[in-house]
Design a protein around this motif. Structure first.
Motif, PDB file in Angstrom:
ATOM      1  N   LEU A 118      51.449   0.871  83.091  1.00 19.45           N
ATOM      2  CA  LEU A 118      50.751   2.154  83.233  1.00 19.45           C
ATOM      3  C   LEU A 118      49.242   1.968  83.147  1.00 19.45           C
ATOM      4  O   LEU A 118      48.482   2.594  83.883  1.00 19.45           O
TER       5      LEU A 118
ATOM      6  N   ASN B 234      46.692   2.932  85.972  1.00 26.13           N
ATOM      7  CA  ASN B 234      45.595   3.880  85.721  1.00 26.13           C
ATOM      8  C   ASN B 234      44.251   3.305  86.142  1.00 26.13           C
ATOM      9  O   ASN B 234      43.422   3.997  86.720  1.00 26.13           O
TER      10      ASN B 234
ATOM     11  N   ALA C 190      44.039   3.326  89.743  1.00 22.57           N
ATOM     12  CA  ALA C 190      43.898   4.700  90.244  1.00 22.57           C
ATOM     13  C   ALA C 190      42.477   5.210  90.076  1.00 22.57           C
ATOM     14  O   ALA C 190      42.044   6.120  90.776  1.00 22.57           O
ATOM     15  N   LEU C 191      41.743   4.640  89.124  1.00 22.13           N
ATOM     16  CA  LEU C 191      40.336   5.005  88.952  1.00 22.13           C
ATOM     17  C   LEU C 191      39.441   4.208  89.904  1.00 22.13           C
ATOM     18  O   LEU C 191      38.211   4.213  89.779  1.00 22.13           O
TER      19      LEU C 191
ATOM     20  N   GLY D 179      43.162   8.181  72.537  1.00 24.74           N
ATOM     21  CA  GLY D 179      44.518   8.713  72.543  1.00 24.74           C
ATOM     22  C   GLY D 179      45.415   8.062  73.578  1.00 24.74           C
ATOM     23  O   GLY D 179      46.431   8.640  73.964  1.00 24.74           O
ATOM     24  N   ASN D 180      45.075   6.851  73.980  1.00 26.62           N
ATOM     25  CA  ASN D 180      45.873   6.189  75.020  1.00 26.62           C
ATOM     26  C   ASN D 180      47.044   5.430  74.394  1.00 26.62           C
ATOM     27  O   ASN D 180      46.980   4.235  74.143  1.00 26.62           O
ATOM     28  N   VAL D 181      48.106   6.155  74.192  1.00 28.15           N
ATOM     29  CA  VAL D 181      49.282   5.616  73.504  1.00 28.15           C
ATOM     30  C   VAL D 181      50.514   5.902  74.354  1.00 28.15           C
ATOM     31  O   VAL D 181      50.611   6.946  74.997  1.00 28.15           O
ATOM     32  N   ASP D 182      51.461   4.950  74.352  1.00 24.60           N
ATOM     33  CA  ASP D 182      52.682   5.190  75.121  1.00 24.60           C
ATOM     34  C   ASP D 182      53.633   6.089  74.333  1.00 24.60           C
ATOM     35  O   ASP D 182      53.517   6.234  73.109  1.00 24.60           O
ATOM     36  N   ALA D 183      54.570   6.676  75.053  1.00 27.25           N
ATOM     37  CA  ALA D 183      55.467   7.662  74.449  1.00 27.25           C
ATOM     38  C   ALA D 183      56.306   7.049  73.330  1.00 27.25           C
ATOM     39  O   ALA D 183      56.564   7.688  72.309  1.00 27.25           O
TER      40      ALA D 183
ATOM     41  N   PHE E  71      54.310   6.791  70.198  1.00 27.98           N
ATOM     42  CA  PHE E  71      54.051   8.133  69.674  1.00 27.98           C
ATOM     43  C   PHE E  71      55.302   8.684  68.982  1.00 27.98           C
ATOM     44  O   PHE E  71      55.217   9.290  67.910  1.00 27.98           O
TER      45      PHE E  71
END
Lengths: 333, 333
Positions: free
Chosen positions: A115, A119, A122-123, A319-323, A326
């Motif tokens: 991911l 990302n 994608a940027l 806050g860039n954490v995987d589910a 979390f």
């Protein structure tokens, strides 16, 4: 950058921070100071939270990246930039480069989360993957920089980056002043020390009654050890851990003198405390914090005996954490 | 409240909203407009998110509660307030009463989540539990109000409450104007219509190029049905569902005329879409949304064919969600 003494040509000053804030104004989000009476009760004092997880790209790193690109001579910037990072700095640099319409090369380990790679692509960045075990990242980066003529943007040991991170400190000063706060301890999630030193420089000028203290994960507390020893000291621990965003082996050559002059003592929290702080940020602030971004809140909530001030201001640095991670944090509720 | 015509003594005007905003300034948080290029890409247009989950007590309800208490004659307010709610309105009223140092009685079902009961008590309210199956909430409330001389604060059908919710619309207008936006559809999570009608009234004056549209869960789309029918119409569905914060049987007597004059057409999203929107708010905005608070974002992301404007502004109306439901949302990633 301006020099404070003849012997420190790359030192960063409060003026550099004001200048960076001016360059990045209108691009960077001014994040608020949030609070909850429930967190105040746990901490036994007033807790104000600066949620840099709400910054563009989900962490404060965009501030420094935008600052660095905006400070480059335009001829250099046009050729593009390069950065090494598997995480937040990568996304900050990619976004800043995309905004300027210039190429960005991000060197990422091939085992980085899919991911994060997606990302960064994608940027608009060109992602160059390397094999962590077999290839030398620095050599690869140097060869690419030479070949393409692009400029390296380091994650923290760059005066333009430190000055950009310091813009968060200017915001803290302005918002705390509006609340009538003149004395506080400011706890900052600390990796290489870019955010901590930048905030400390900003507050030195703006809020002389504030004390800035780095917070790290236990076992990765190189800033705390370095401040105690009075010289750059590695933590000597492993490379990997839960709080991936802030696991650096030692403070930087530029950041450490600032930390040493203005900050401390350092604090260290356990992984379990970081996870509980993430859960409380979810429950009481409706914010998503990553483990490394939650260590300062964890210190405010669970290390109150090591804090003196009636008011503590903490950064949630990202806050860039995987589910999955979390969900693990939510299990502590 | 001022009257627009002789026959509608309780109608709310744009002036009432400005007045409410003035009374609650400095207490209510001005929430920002957030965005992510990843959300824009999914939606196929620009998406701006107003995160009322970051409001005090975790939802916009505090705006209306603070507005209502601030508009009461002080002699009435001193005797205290009463509200029925198992959720966000309870916490908003409790906090506003605590700030004024006046008693609050909150009538909650005895099977409400223990955490919500504990939170409401922690905000200083007296919680009176009733048995949903055996007791009449309205009779209980009327008896208590009579006995104690306290004033009822309704969740939406109160001009002071509608005016307070409208303060969110003034913020949307100011922040959109700063971004140069003059045309947009504004999607609002809609229960009884207090937030939707308040925002619509605020934008009528401030942003005539904006169109406000209520968003509801499928099967609970009484606002949409009422707008279509031109009169207050119940959804006729069950009482309970995933999006608990916005499950009202029908629009209010005060809110519907405003909705009818200014808003529509309504949109409805599935529970699955609400959960996916929660997951994307987690991943791309670092925000915690509750299911009912995520329906407007869900409409922007997954119902693009029903939207015309190039820019859509959505409310995330609240973030008071338990960990289990949040984990269910993350499973959709």
């Amino acid at each position: 950058m301006s020099a404070t003494t003849g012997t420190e040509p790359e030192a960063v000053t409060g003026w550099d921070i004001l200048s960076a804030a001016d360059r990045i104004a209108g691009y960077v989000r001014h994040t608020p100071l949030l609070s909850s009476p429930f967190l105040d009760e746990i901490a036994g004092r007033r807790v104000l939270v600066k949620p840099e997880c709400l910054q563009h790209t989900g962490s404060f790193k965009y501030r420094g990246a935008r600052s660095a690109l905006s400070a480059m001579p335009s001829a250099d910037r046009r050729r593009g930039v390069i950065a090494y990072s598997s995480g937040n700095h990568a996304q900050g640099v990619a976004r800043a480069a995309q905004e300027y319409g210039v190429p960005a090369i991000i060197i990422m380990p091939s085992d980085a989360p899919a991911l994060k790679i997606a990302n960064t692509r994608a940027l608009g960045a060109e992602v160059v993957l390397y094999d962590r075990g077999r290839e030398d990242r620095d050599a690869l980066g140097a060869a690419l920089a030479e070949e393409r003529g692009v400029s390296l943007v380091k994650p923290f040991d760059d005066p333009r980056v430190i000055a950009g991170q310091g813009s968060a400190g200017l915001e803290i000063a302005a918002d705390a002043r509006a609340l009538g706060i003149e004395d506080a301890e400011v706890l900052v999630c600390c990796g290489g020390g870019g955010l901590t030193s930048g905030i400390a420089l900003a507050l030195e000028d703006q809020m002389p009654g504030f004390r800035v203290r780095p917070v790290e994960p236990e076992g990765f507390d190189d800033a705390r050890l370095s401040l105690e020893a009075g010289r750059i000291t590695g933590h000597g621990g492993p490379e990997k851990g839960l709080c991936d965003a802030i696991l650096t082996p030692a403070p930087g050559r530029l950041t450490f003198p600032i930390l040493s002059r203005l900050c401390g003592p350092g604090l260290a929290v356990s992984d379990e405390e970081a996870l509980r702080a993430m859960a409380l940020a979810f429950q009481r602030l409706k914010l998503v914090a990553e483990p490394g971004g939650a260590v300062a809140l964890a210190a405010a909530l669970f290390h109150g005996k090591e804090i003196e001030a009636d008011t503590v201001i903490v950064t949630i640095s990202g806050g860039n954490v995987d589910a999955g991670t979390f969900a693990r944090a939510l299990d502590t509720l």
